[in-house]
Design an enzyme around this catalytic site. Structure first.
Site, short mmCIF file in Angstrom:
data_model
loop_
_atom_site.label_atom_id
_atom_site.label_comp_id
_atom_site.label_asym_id
_atom_site.label_seq_id
_atom_site.Cartn_x
_atom_site.Cartn_y
_atom_site.Cartn_z
N CYS B 86 7.05 24.05 11.98
CA CYS B 86 6.44 23.97 13.25
C CYS B 86 6.56 22.54 13.88
O CYS B 86 7.64 22.00 14.08
CB CYS B 86 4.89 24.40 12.81
SG CYS B 86 4.13 24.75 14.34
N HIS B 196 5.10 30.06 10.37
CA HIS B 196 4.76 29.14 9.12
C HIS B 196 4.86 29.94 7.89
O HIS B 196 3.84 30.53 7.54
CB HIS B 196 3.22 29.03 9.21
CG HIS B 196 2.82 27.77 10.41
ND1 HIS B 196 2.68 26.75 10.21
CD2 HIS B 196 2.80 28.02 11.66
CE1 HIS B 196 2.53 25.84 11.07
NE2 HIS B 196 2.49 26.78 12.12
N GLU B 198 4.33 28.80 4.63
CA GLU B 198 3.07 28.59 3.80
C GLU B 198 1.75 29.15 4.14
O GLU B 198 1.08 29.03 3.36
CB GLU B 198 2.99 26.85 3.92
CG GLU B 198 2.06 26.23 5.06
CD GLU B 198 2.80 26.24 6.41
OE1 GLU B 198 3.86 27.14 6.52
OE2 GLU B 198 2.08 25.95 7.40
#
Lengths: 84, 230
Positions: B86, B196, B198
């Site tokens: 990002c 994302h 994560e």
């Protein structure tokens, strides 16, 4: 010498400008039918010290290329004004 | 394997990145402040999401000149893995470590949702645990994710297989050229992606599909070390 640089940053002509498109549509909605195109950019005012007009111009161009614009998508123009 | 997660003023996905590394890779991860000048001790450097320096001027434009970025460039040149997520992707493009630029979303809206991604290249250090062509679900959360490269650059990137993830299921959330969601550099050790991974490392988070980005890196690192030891 002291200078004021007025720097205008816009997206390159080949890069779609979503903000410009939205503003253009809004202007058309307000009956500004003569509007053909809108590009939205940034205005940056830098006050700086330089030995000469040429030195001031060189400093501004370096700033634009290094930080103030992203040359992949943006282009710039500027005017210089001696302030003192 | 040692991982550094870089913290800039305004990073906000840093702790999530640490937790993803720890939970998926079973390895340690350290937060390092943006004034750190040496990252040579790490195998993986994560540039996390967020709004570094308030995204002033352009997303990533100011972070790109943080002291740590010289160390990130040096690490990339040495072949250490660099993962930009990002805002991290935006910073890596601004720094010239990845091609292209990220513009305002075509819709002008901030998009925060789970999206489908097609794994375009499953032959990179960051994607080898995926299957080429499979569709995975990973969330996005960005206002400036509209990837741009010109046509000539795009052709070169396609030929070199630098496009790793594309938005799939006929939904391009931001207007990106060629539906691009994630790209790798020519050397294959720097990946940037707007989604994302994560935030998608466990079914409880809505998807576990992002975990394989981290497991891929670990597998690649192990392979490289086996070669060194052999």
């Amino acid at each position: 010498m002291k200078y004021k640089a007025s720097i205008y940053v816009t997206l390159k002509g080949s890069v779609l400008d979503p903000q410009g498109s939205a503003v253009s549509k809004a202007l058309h909605a307000l009956q500004y039918e003569a509007v053909d195109d809108v590009r939205v950019g940034k205005y940056i005012e830098v006050r700086l010290r330089a030995a000469s007009d040429a030195d001031a111009g060189q400093q501004v161009e370096r700033m634009c290329e290094q930080l103030l614009t992203n040359p992949v998508i943006e282009t710039y123009s500027y005017t210089l004004e001696a302030t003192a | 394997m040692r991982t550094a997660v870089v913290q800039f003023p305004g990073s906000n996905c840093d702790e999530d990145a640490v937790k993803a590394v720890v939970s998926v890779m079973g390895a340690s991860a350290e937060l390092v402040w943006h004034t750190t000048a040496d990252l040579s001790a790490y195998d993986l450097i994560v540039i996390p999401g967020g709004f570094s320096y308030g995204d002033y001027l352009r997303s990533g434009a100011i972070a790109r000149f943080s002291p740590v970025m010289a160390a990130v460039s040096a690490a990339a040149a040495r072949g250490q893995y660099v993962l930009g997520i990002c805002n991290g992707f935006q910073i890596l493009t601004e720094a010239g470590l990845l091609p292209g630029a990220l513009r305002r979303n075509e819709s002008l809206q901030y998009r925060c949702e789970l999206v489908d991604l097609k794994v375009e290249n499953a032959n990179t250090a960051f994607s080898r645990d995926y299957v080429a062509g499979e569709t995975v679900r990973i969330p996005i959360a960005h206002g400036d994710g509209n990837y741009y490269v010109d046509e000539a650059q795009l052709a070169g990137m396609e030929a070199r297989r630098q496009i790793v993830f594309r938005y799939a299921s006929e939904y391009n959330p931001n207007g990106s050229v060629a539906d691009i969601a994630g790209v790798v550099n020519e050397s294959g050790n720097v990946l940037g992606m707007m989604p994302h991974p994560e935030r998608a490392v466990h079914a409880l988070l809505g998807s576990a599909d992002g975990a394989r980005v981290f497991s891929s890196i670990l597998t690649s690192w192990r392979d490289a070390h086996e070669h060194v030891n052999a």
